[in-house]
Design a protein around this motif. Structure first.
Motif, PDB file in Angstrom:
ATOM      1  N   THR A  43       0.813  -1.248  -0.067  1.00  0.00           N
ATOM      2  CA  THR A  43      -0.080   0.063  -0.051  1.00  0.00           C
ATOM      3  C   THR A  43       0.854   1.365   0.158  1.00  0.00           C
ATOM      4  N   GLN A  47      -2.354   6.218   0.561  1.00  0.00           N
ATOM      5  CA  GLN A  47      -3.531   5.348   1.009  1.00  0.00           C
ATOM      6  C   GLN A  47      -3.619   5.143   2.410  1.00  0.00           C
ATOM      7  N   VAL A  82       5.917   2.760  -1.092  1.00  0.00           N
ATOM      8  CA  VAL A  82       4.892   1.680  -0.879  1.00  0.00           C
ATOM      9  C   VAL A  82       5.472   0.691   0.168  1.00  0.00           C
TER      10      VAL A  82
END
Length: 126
Positions: A43, A47, A82
């Motif tokens: 993720t 986010q 990420v």
């Protein structure tokens, strides 16, 4: 220092102490929420930030703790960072915690129902 705070390199830490340090490291609501979200897959930070709704500096601090512990990994894709779980065992731990909490709360609900029933029956005129 090795991976455990307060433990000099080369000093053997008992397993129970290492486990306690591990659970202490998990002992923050933002860290737990991050791990739950990452259980669904890698993720981007943006986010995570939208899902958790904390200050960016707070999220960054908590991600750093998780990264230093080796529980999560971070990769850069252009300007996007990420995060991902380093292994599947952490996702299983989060699922196990959910099962344990569900069992504990179910037991409390049953006890509460029994207490309410006892209270109601003792309130009846005799």
């Amino acid at each position: 220092m090795d991976g455990l705070e307060g433990s000099p390199v080369g000093v053997q830490v008992p397993l129970y102490q290492a486990k306690a340090e591990f659970f202490r490291m998990l002992g923050h609501p933002v860290r737990i929420r991050v791990l739950e979200l990452l259980a669904d897959g890698p993720t981007p930070v943006r986010q995570l930030l939208a899902a958790i709704e904390v200050e960016p500096s707070n999220l960054s601090q908590q991600l750093a703790v998780l990264r230093r512990s080796g529980i999560v990994t971070a990769t850069r894709d252009g300007s996007t960072v990420v995060y991902a779980l380093a292994g599947g065992d952490v996702a299983e731990l989060m699922r196990a915690a959910r099962r344990i909490l569900t069992e504990m709360l179910t037991g409390r609900e049953e006890l509460l129902a029994e207490l309410r029933e006892a209270e109601a029956s003792s309130a009846l005129p005799r």
